[in-house]
Design a protein around this motif. Structure first.
Motif, PDB file in Angstrom:
ATOM      1  N   ASP A  91      -3.945  -1.034   3.368  1.00  0.00           N
ATOM      2  CA  ASP A  91      -4.068  -0.449   1.892  1.00  0.00           C
ATOM      3  C   ASP A  91      -2.624  -0.725   1.237  1.00  0.00           C
ATOM      4  N   ILE A  92      -1.307  -0.011   1.747  1.00  0.00           N
ATOM      5  CA  ILE A  92      -0.252  -0.003   1.019  1.00  0.00           C
ATOM      6  C   ILE A  92       0.913  -0.677   1.718  1.00  0.00           C
ATOM      7  N   HIS A  93       1.885  -1.063   1.091  1.00  0.00           N
ATOM      8  CA  HIS A  93       3.112  -1.716   1.803  1.00  0.00           C
ATOM      9  C   HIS A  93       4.138  -1.298   0.850  1.00  0.00           C
ATOM     10  N   ILE A 105      -9.495   0.946   1.949  1.00  0.00           N
ATOM     11  CA  ILE A 105     -10.439   0.168   2.591  1.00  0.00           C
ATOM     12  C   ILE A 105     -11.464   1.058   3.233  1.00  0.00           C
ATOM     13  N   LYS A 106     -10.954   2.039   3.875  1.00  0.00           N
ATOM     14  CA  LYS A 106     -11.947   2.946   4.532  1.00  0.00           C
ATOM     15  C   LYS A 106     -11.774   4.219   3.715  1.00  0.00           C
ATOM     16  N   GLU A 107     -13.002   4.855   3.538  1.00  0.00           N
ATOM     17  CA  GLU A 107     -13.121   5.953   2.921  1.00  0.00           C
ATOM     18  C   GLU A 107     -12.307   7.071   3.511  1.00  0.00           C
ATOM     19  N   ASN A 108     -11.554   7.750   2.563  1.00  0.00           N
ATOM     20  CA  ASN A 108     -10.647   8.947   3.275  1.00  0.00           C
ATOM     21  C   ASN A 108      -9.747   8.394   4.155  1.00  0.00           C
ATOM     22  N   GLU A 109      -9.594   7.343   4.365  1.00  0.00           N
ATOM     23  CA  GLU A 109      -8.381   6.942   5.237  1.00  0.00           C
ATOM     24  C   GLU A 109      -7.336   6.039   4.649  1.00  0.00           C
ATOM     25  N   VAL A 110      -6.083   6.000   4.701  1.00  0.00           N
ATOM     26  CA  VAL A 110      -5.096   5.050   4.241  1.00  0.00           C
ATOM     27  C   VAL A 110      -4.114   4.699   5.112  1.00  0.00           C
ATOM     28  N   GLY A 111      -3.860   3.301   5.304  1.00  0.00           N
ATOM     29  CA  GLY A 111      -2.822   2.730   6.089  1.00  0.00           C
ATOM     30  C   GLY A 111      -1.599   2.210   5.386  1.00  0.00           C
ATOM     31  N   ILE A 112      -0.440   2.749   5.815  1.00  0.00           N
ATOM     32  CA  ILE A 112       0.689   2.355   4.897  1.00  0.00           C
ATOM     33  C   ILE A 112       1.663   1.814   5.888  1.00  0.00           C
ATOM     34  N   TYR A 113       2.255   0.667   5.536  1.00  0.00           N
ATOM     35  CA  TYR A 113       3.548  -0.100   6.250  1.00  0.00           C
ATOM     36  C   TYR A 113       4.767   0.041   5.434  1.00  0.00           C
ATOM     37  N   SER A 114       5.862   0.463   5.963  1.00  0.00           N
ATOM     38  CA  SER A 114       6.903   0.684   5.223  1.00  0.00           C
ATOM     39  C   SER A 114       8.225   0.003   6.042  1.00  0.00           C
ATOM     40  N   CYS A 115       8.721  -0.869   5.132  1.00  0.00           N
ATOM     41  CA  CYS A 115       9.925  -1.661   5.951  1.00  0.00           C
ATOM     42  C   CYS A 115      11.254  -0.579   6.053  1.00  0.00           C
ATOM     43  N   GLY A 116      11.363  -0.522   7.428  1.00  0.00           N
ATOM     44  CA  GLY A 116      12.315   0.302   7.938  1.00  0.00           C
ATOM     45  C   GLY A 116      13.657  -0.154   7.935  1.00  0.00           C
ATOM     46  N   PRO A 117      14.611   0.569   8.647  1.00  0.00           N
ATOM     47  CA  PRO A 117      16.071   0.316   8.446  1.00  0.00           C
ATOM     48  C   PRO A 117      16.435  -1.095   9.639  1.00  0.00           C
TER      49      PRO A 117
END
Length: 475
Positions: A222-224, A19-31
């Motif tokens: 960006d990523i889940h 979404i943003k140039e050269n920046e990535v947002g990631i969310y991960s389902c944790g424990p």
């Protein structure tokens, strides 16, 4: 060629465009922090770590969010069994999570939100869904109207009609539809609870991730990531409530890793066929476990067994042995002149092929194969009986070492941690004994030299005499 990611939402590999140039947002389902995590969970934590490392290597700045679910039925049950508070239980296993992920060389996320710290945001989201007629209160609980969200099932590719046909639960009068899922549940006596417009209660599981992901990454990121077992119902419900609230797609790329199987069955706590990372670390080194978990493509299932881990140990050992050999050669004096015998070109070619593998949906299995090809070529050169270490060859070996450490270490994270690899004072002491043995051999006292070698072997040090000098390594 740019990076391609398999998106569960589309069912296809797609060009990666942040979404943003050269920046990535990631969310991960944790424990859910009520127990030590098992090796199946570990894969779900290592996959985003690999993605982060590779995107970082490719020049992207990453912001990673991984949550802790610190309130749910399992936590309440275990806390009651152990006669501790929910918070005490959560803190214990959050500490254990960090100990185990650190051991596996999993880099820390940027933030670790806890569900219990975001109750206000969850209540706010539920109120918005009620206001938009996507949710309703009934008997102290609040449910999401599945039929109201026209695209329900788009992530898991399950049609609402099929789900309804397969659901044999009769409507109790509490739910309008048996498929409606809980956003907020009324607390039972003695359970943790929070004040809400619907009385004392606590959040449903699915609402937690919608709130925590958008709070820190915005209403489009960006990523889940998560295990494939979370696709339905958890992530499907997350999609429904998030998009119903904001009116547009929230996650651009859904990335799900495959199962770990034991004897053909999915590993899980519910089946009681799981092994915690702590148990496995008693028998295998952390880098071996990590290597095992990335030795197959992340979307492919992996069969867990001692024989598979032993195979991973051998495969990783071949890579590390060559790195040891290269490092030992770089410590030796070289004769002047000579070419690099194509080693610099091999290093460059390896990096190109490694990128091609990882660009194709983070194919670690193929990336590892590329490293093995490089190692094989290096061994053909340095194990040749006529090998002479020249300055030109040393320059080439430096390129090989740098490339190997960058790809295997920085990106894949499979090199032993420095303190483990070097062993503090152990290294200099071993070096000293090896030198003493060499002097003893020069004086033709072979009996004492053999005794030193045998004693070192008993201590876990392997010694090998080569035309280029003595090589040693810790088992």
């Amino acid at each position: 060629m740019g990076i391609k990611i398999y998106n569960t939402l589309s069912g296809e590999k797609e060009d990666f465009k942040p979404i943003k140039e050269n920046e990535v947002g990631i969310y991960s389902c944790g424990p859910t922090v009520y127990d030590y995590f098992h090796i199946g969970n570990a894969r779900a934590f290592i996959v985003p770590d690999i993605i982060k490392r590779y995107l970082n290597y490719r020049g992207y700045k990453i912001f990673h969010v991984l949550n802790f679910t610190d309130i749910d039925d399992k936590m309440i049950k275990r806390a009651n069994q152990e006669e501790v508070t929910i918070e005490q239980l959560a803190n214990r296993f959050i500490k254990a999570y960090f100990e185990d992920t650190d051991a596996l060389n999993i880099r820390r996320a940027d933030i670790y939100p806890k569900a219990t710290e975001h109750i206000e945001g969850m209540i706010d989201l539920v109120e918005k869904l009620i206001a938009k007629d996507y949710a309703y209160s009934s008997g102290g609980d609040v449910y999401f109207r599945v039929e109201k969200f026209d695209e329900y099932g788009k992530l898991s590719k399950q049609h609402l009609e099929d789900l309804e046909a397969g659901n044999r639960v009769e409507v109790s009068g509490v739910k309008e539809n048996p498929l409606d899922f809980t956003l907020w549940k009324e607390s039972k006596e003695g359970e943790p609870s929070w004040e809400s417009p619907w009385g004392l209660g606590r959040p449903g599981w699915h609402i937690e991730c919608s709130v925590m992901s958008t709070k820190y990454l915005g209403d489009r990121f960006d990523i889940h990531t998560g295990g494939v077992d979370l696709t339905f119902p958890h992530h499907e419900n997350e999609v429904a409530q998030s998009e119903a609230c904001c009116g547009h797609q929230v996650v651009n790329y859904w990335v799900h890793n495959g199962y770990i199987n034991i004897d053909g069955e999915k590993m899980s706590k519910s089946l009681d066929n799981f092994f915690t990372i702590r148990e496995i670390l008693e028998k295998y080194k952390a880098e071996v476990i990590r290597f095992f978990l990335i030795s197959k493509h992340y979307r492919s299932p992996i069969n867990f067994s001692d024989s598979e881990l032993d195979s991973a140990k051998k495969s990783l050992g071949r890579l590390l042995n060559t790195l040891d050999k290269v490092e030992n050669l770089l410590d030796l004096d070289a004769v002047e002149g000579g070419g690099d015998k194509g080693l610099k070109g091999l290093a460059q070619e390896t990096e190109v092929e490694f990128k091609e593998a990882m660009d194709d949906d983070f194919n670690t299995a193929l990336a590892i194969a590329v490293l093995h090809t490089m190692v094989k070529e290096v061994n053909l050169i340095v194990n040749n009986k006529e090998f002479i270490l020249t300055e030109g060859l040393k320059e080439g070996l430096k390129e090989i070492k740098s490339t190997f450490e960058s790809l295997a270490g920085d990106v894949l994270g499979i090199l032993p941690k420095q303190e483990e690899a070097k062993g503090g004072l152990i290294d200099p002491l071993i070096e000293l004994l090896v030198e003493v043995r060499s002097e003893v051999r020069k004086n033709k006292n072979y009996e004492l030299a053999d005794k030193i070698r045998d004693e070192l072997k008993n201590l876990g040090v392997q010694i090998k005499d080569t035309p280029q000098g003595v090589e040693w390594k810790l088992k």
